[in-house]
Write an enzyme that holds these catalytic residues in place. Structure first.
Site, short mmCIF file in Angstrom:
data_model
loop_
_atom_site.label_atom_id
_atom_site.label_comp_id
_atom_site.label_asym_id
_atom_site.label_seq_id
_atom_site.Cartn_x
_atom_site.Cartn_y
_atom_site.Cartn_z
N GLY B 307 0.68 -2.68 4.37
CA GLY B 307 0.72 -2.92 2.93
C GLY B 307 1.75 -2.02 2.26
O GLY B 307 2.77 -1.68 2.88
N GLU B 308 1.52 -1.67 0.99
CA GLU B 308 2.45 -0.80 0.23
C GLU B 308 3.81 -1.45 0.02
O GLU B 308 4.76 -0.75 -0.34
CB GLU B 308 2.69 0.54 0.96
CG GLU B 308 1.52 1.39 1.25
CD GLU B 308 1.91 2.68 2.00
OE1 GLU B 308 3.11 2.94 2.21
OE2 GLU B 308 0.99 3.43 2.36
N ALA B 309 3.95 -2.73 0.29
CA ALA B 309 5.24 -3.44 0.23
C ALA B 309 6.16 -3.10 1.40
O ALA B 309 7.34 -3.45 1.39
CB ALA B 309 5.98 -3.21 -1.10
#
Lengths: 341, 341
Positions: B307-309
């Site tokens: 996640g987190e881009a």
């Protein structure tokens, strides 16, 4: 460079291949030990974690570094073009080398976008190799010279080298190498290359099959395959793979032709390509098959089939990302982040 | 910004979704017309060619540009964490936001390595959404506010925006959204998230199933799904997708949670995600299934699940490569390279 072994014949190469340096297991362990401390769920960066460890292992250095990536594009001409195996005329090899030198090709843009240095190496373009349907493409000395050239151009200061090629007719050469090394149906190894049609691919498969049959008496090992069916740029790539191993530089191979150029080494020493990753899987159908034979996975699949090291250079982005995360992330302790509950 | 429609309730969003701007077909055609002139076999850059055209199409601009890519990481907390669905405690959301702000997280390293700007947006972390096994996660006004926030933060000067998230418990939310939108077995949508075991995944699947059953009476469309089962960071991502469309900014979605946050929009307007690409396919098993439902392919598969881009930002390398080649390569005429024989 002065420490590099001298190559004057293929037996010199055989000797080197029997005694390649192994991995730096200490660097590998240092990388593995750091990963679980970094502020992310264990394993959640997937292949990036493995790439950081792989770089450290074959750079013989911890932490790994990715500040000086370089690409080498080797260009050669092929006598087998006389058999009508390519959609483009042979003079395009030289024209594309000029395009590289003027900065107009895909590889120029990709190297600039990815921050990769580019070296273009022409190998005697005015003298194509022999047409391999008539006999060996190269003599022992010619092939050894091209291998020695590839070994020499690798700079030990590179953090990774991307190896690619330009050579009208060289997917025919690559397919013939694969057929000689792994057998099977010539049609499965033949592909459209720069864009021939189905009839053309049938013709190409015949040429490949004929080349393997004609040269069979001369072929006793992988280096014979490379000499009889390869080309100078393929031999130079094989040499660059060896040179990089000796100089502690990990290798990013490009597509079908580059991988086929390195495959003969794996047939002589099953660990010869342990310091190599495959940047991408090419749309050229033989590449997927070849990767299966080598037991290698490609890092990217962007449906590309250009060569020139384009897929390898694109994959440098993954290496940069891997090293940035591994070296730069905070640990749970440093960041004051709670661990798994 | 002043031209953006005002959002005070979900009906405002429904109205916008009914009237989204379409593609710039002129820019698309200009990109397609240039490709065959460039010094490479036709189609040989594969997906890079398509990405260049896609960027032009949704930037409403020719040539396409990739000088100002930005990433937005939205953070939110989830009441459903009370059901024991995560391997990490809820305070990790806030701790990781601090880690982002101090530059210690994976996304910081990736943004720096890829030349992507990073904006971290916390959404009321001290007040988690309601536990969706007890009723709707958000009120209409709360959800609309988070969507409006996501719309607002998109800068029209961005050449692409990468959308990602941080929120302990949010894979549970994402899975519940998918189950509500597409049905099927809750166990197929539930995954390990930050690292729960098989028993934990079974429990998570029960929580997801219960959430969908409990909220069923309130759910009549995709925005109801987002409100009842989502979280503030997911609603903000949905808002950012809409805002980017209105501001002519193409979107790179990240993994399972980000894609699940955008999926309700596609259920309301099948063209709502035409300006979005999926940066990578996550190891979180629901992502592959969700991409099939959306008819989308991921650009990368690096076995990541952070996640987190992170996956979206990694894919920016492909966009940079695509634009560099499309805009920078010489044509056959310019380079004096012979065409196909």
């Amino acid at each position: 460079m002065s420490l590099m072994p001298k190559i004057t014949c293929l037996d010199d190469v055989r000797q080197i291949l029997g005694d390649l340096p192994g991995p730096d297991l200490e660097a590998a362990k240092a990388a593995q030990d750091r990963e679980p401390q970094l502020t992310k769920p264990a394993g959640s960066l997937g292949r990036l974690e493995q790439l950081a460890a792989w770089l450290a292992t074959w750079q013989n250095r911890y932490p790994p570094r990715l500040e000086n990536p370089n690409a080498h594009v080797f260009a050669g001409n092929h006598g087998v073009v006389a058999q009508g195996v390519s959609a483009f005329p042979a003079e395009v090899t030289q024209q594309m080398v000029q395009n590289f030198e003027h900065g107009g090709a895909a590889i120029n843009q990709l190297c600039e976008a990815m921050g990769v240095g580019l070296c273009v190496e022409s190998l005697d373009l005015e003298h194509p190799t022999q047409d391999f349907t008539q006999g060996p493409a190269m003599s022992d000395a010619e092939c050894a010279e091209a291998i020695a050239f590839g070994m020499k151009v690798i700079d030990a200061a590179s953090d990774v080298v991307c190896l690619g090629e330009m050579g009208i007719g060289n997917t025919t050469s690559a397919s013939a190498i694969c057929l000689a090394l792994y057998g099977g149906n010539a049609l499965h190894w033949a592909g459209p290359g720069t864009g021939i049609d189905k009839v053309g691919i049938g013709r190409k498969a015949e040429v490949i099959g004929l080349g393997v049959r004609i040269n069979k008496p001369e072929i006793h090992d992988g280096l014979d395959v490379l000499r009889c069916l390869g080309g100078r740029e393929l031999a130079a790539i094989a040499g660059a793979v060896i040179g990089a191993r000796l100089k502690k530089v990990p290798v990013m191979l490009d597509g079908f032709v580059s991988t086929a150029a390195a495959a003969p080494l794996a047939s002589m020493n099953k660990h010869a390509l342990d310091h190599c990753k495959i940047g991408h899987v090419s749309q050229e159908p033989g590449h997927k098959l070849l990767l299966e034979k080598l037991g290698k996975n490609a890092l990217l699949d962007q449906h590309m089939r250009l060569g020139e090291a384009t897929g390898a250079v694109l994959a440098v982005a993954l290496l940069k990302a891997a090293v940035a995360c591994h070296n730069g992330m905070a640990t749970f302790a440093e960041a004051g982040v709670s661990g798994k509950g």
